[in-house]
Design an enzyme around this catalytic site. Structure first.
Site, PDB file in Angstrom:
ATOM      1  CG  HIS A   1      34.670  44.912  44.769  1.00 38.37           C
ATOM      2  ND1 HIS A   1      35.260  43.792  45.320  1.00 38.37           N
ATOM      3  CD2 HIS A   1      34.172  44.533  43.565  1.00 38.37           C
ATOM      4  CE1 HIS A   1      35.127  42.780  44.465  1.00 38.37           C
ATOM      5  NE2 HIS A   1      34.474  43.204  43.405  1.00 38.37           N
TER       6      HIS A   1
ATOM      7  CG  HIS B   1      29.895  42.079  41.575  1.00 36.03           C
ATOM      8  ND1 HIS B   1      30.264  41.008  40.778  1.00 36.03           N
ATOM      9  CD2 HIS B   1      31.057  42.686  41.924  1.00 36.03           C
ATOM     10  CE1 HIS B   1      31.571  40.975  40.652  1.00 36.03           C
ATOM     11  NE2 HIS B   1      32.084  41.999  41.339  1.00 36.03           N
TER      12      HIS B   1
ATOM     13  CD  GLU C   1      36.662  40.444  36.744  1.00 34.80           C
ATOM     14  OE1 GLU C   1      37.138  39.882  37.762  1.00 34.80           O
ATOM     15  OE2 GLU C   1      36.546  41.689  36.650  1.00 34.80           O
TER      16      GLU C   1
ATOM     17  CG  HIS D   1      35.068  38.277  41.809  1.00 33.08           C
ATOM     18  ND1 HIS D   1      34.490  38.451  43.034  1.00 33.08           N
ATOM     19  CD2 HIS D   1      35.100  39.504  41.230  1.00 33.08           C
ATOM     20  CE1 HIS D   1      34.193  39.735  43.185  1.00 33.08           C
ATOM     21  NE2 HIS D   1      34.557  40.402  42.106  1.00 33.08           N
TER      22      HIS D   1
ATOM     23  CG  ASP E   1      33.322  44.857  39.641  1.00 28.50           C
ATOM     24  OD1 ASP E   1      33.505  44.454  40.803  1.00 28.50           O
ATOM     25  OD2 ASP E   1      33.973  44.428  38.667  1.00 28.50           O
ATOM     26  CG  ASP E   2      35.732  47.741  41.685  1.00 28.79           C
ATOM     27  OD1 ASP E   2      35.898  47.675  42.913  1.00 28.79           O
ATOM     28  OD2 ASP E   2      35.826  46.752  40.927  1.00 28.79           O
TER      29      ASP E   2
END
Ligand code: ADE
Ligand code: ZN
Length: 337
Positions: free
Chosen positions: A19, A17, A200, A197, A278-279
């Protein structure tokens, strides 16, 4: 006794996961801004970092989409991917399945080919340089309408042999999986893997929809599934992989303290949780930092770290032989360390 940081960083792991646009570090944002003559509303790296204080997902998305404006050429996407894989390699990462958001780029006038060609080039170079393998997951932006995602899937047609799967991201609340029934059916018909997703910020109902309507192979996040006991049991029974992102959850106020993070509870319940970033450029840590800070906050045992690392491969879209090789590498690492 707590598990050592060196053990956690070194254990072979996959990231499921991530991005790629969320790996854009502020320094790189300035570099691409200069190189492409695209203005950004910040004067310094410190000013950018100071702006990364979010109260929820939308707060973050507003700044994240603005940051992506500096990405203009195939070379930018290639450089972005290569920088990420360098960090992944340093974190014990052996494989990653990375998300990208084509609509973020096509909606500001870039041809569909720019992001994907650049990313595929970076992925290939990373494999040659670090031996790290990867897959690409094309996400649809759920705040846009389904016509836009159908158009994106059509643009991807010439690349389908190089795309592992499709995903669903962006603003969750008010944009349920059922809004994308047709495009996910079309993706499944083309043999693509399915991620979404769900849970969340959105309710457990969205996790049900991701399972029943989109027929997902993985749930991204899934935290709020824990509010529904029957749903939790169903996820355990199905062996559904959850790509959990602890530092993201902290930065986006899904949890208010990492000590309250449900990662340990998920593992104790028998959920197939994985640990991801994630980011990372926006949330303060790459994959190993997510493992380490979560382990420290909720007291993960050595066995739980090994389980998370194994889940990251068994939950991947790799073939069975590759998965078996990675599991053997984890066992060898655990015996030697
Ligand atoms: N896009 C990038 N990061 C995301 C996240 N955590 N949730 C939804 N969409 C995203
Ligand atoms: Zn995400």
């Amino acid at each position: 006794m707590s598990v050592s940081e060196a053990f956690i960083r070194g254990i072979p792991k996959a990231e499921l996961h991530l991005h790629i646009e969320g790996s854009l570090e502020p320094e790189q944002m300035f570099e691409f801004s200069r190189r492409n003559k695209v203005a950004i509303p910040f004067k310094s790296v410190q000013e950018v970092r100071a702006a990364y204080a979010f109260s929820n997902l939308q707060d973050f998305l507003d700044i994240y989409y603005q940051g992506a404006n500096v990405l203009q050429t195939e070379e930018d996407f290639r450089d972005l991917a290569l920088a990420y894989f360098e960090r992944l390699n340093a974190d014990g990462g052996r494989h990653a399945e990375i998300f990208f958001d084509p609509e973020t780029h096509t909606d500001r006038g870039l041809p569909f080919s720019v992001a994907i060609n650049g990313l595929l080039a970076g992925m290939k170079e990373a494999e040659a340089k670090y031996g790290v393998t990867s897959g690409l997951i094309m996400c649809f932006l759920r705040h846009l309408d389904e016509a836009s995602s159908l158009k994106t899937l059509a643009s991807a047609e010439p690349y389908l042999d190089r795309i592992a799967g499709v995903g669903l991201d962006s603003s969750e609340k008010g944009h349920p999986p059922s809004k994308f029934t047709r495009v996910f059916k079309a993706a499944r018909d083309r043999g693509l893997k399915i991620c979404a997703h769900a849970g969340e910020e959105g309710p457990p109902e969205y996790v049900h929809e991701a399972l029943d309507i989109l027929h997902v192979d993985r749930i991204d996040h899934g935290n709020r599934a824990l509010e529904d006991e029957a749903l939790t049991q169903r996820l355990v029974k199905q062996g559904m992989t959850l790509t959990v992102c602890p530092l993201s959850n902290l930065k986006l106020c899904v949890v208010h303290d990492l000590k309250d993070h449900p990662m340990k509870r998920m593992l104790q319940l028998g959920l197939k949780a994985t640990c991801n970033s994630d980011d990372p450029a926006y949330f303060g840590g790459y994959v190993a930092d997510n493992y380490i800070r979560t382990a420290q906050a909720v007291g993960l045992t050595r066995e739980e770290i090994i389980t998370l690392a194994k889940n990251s491969f068994t939950g991947s879209f790799l073939d069975a032989a590759s998965i078996a090789n990675h599991i053997a590498a984890i066992n060898a690492y655990a015996s030697a360390n």
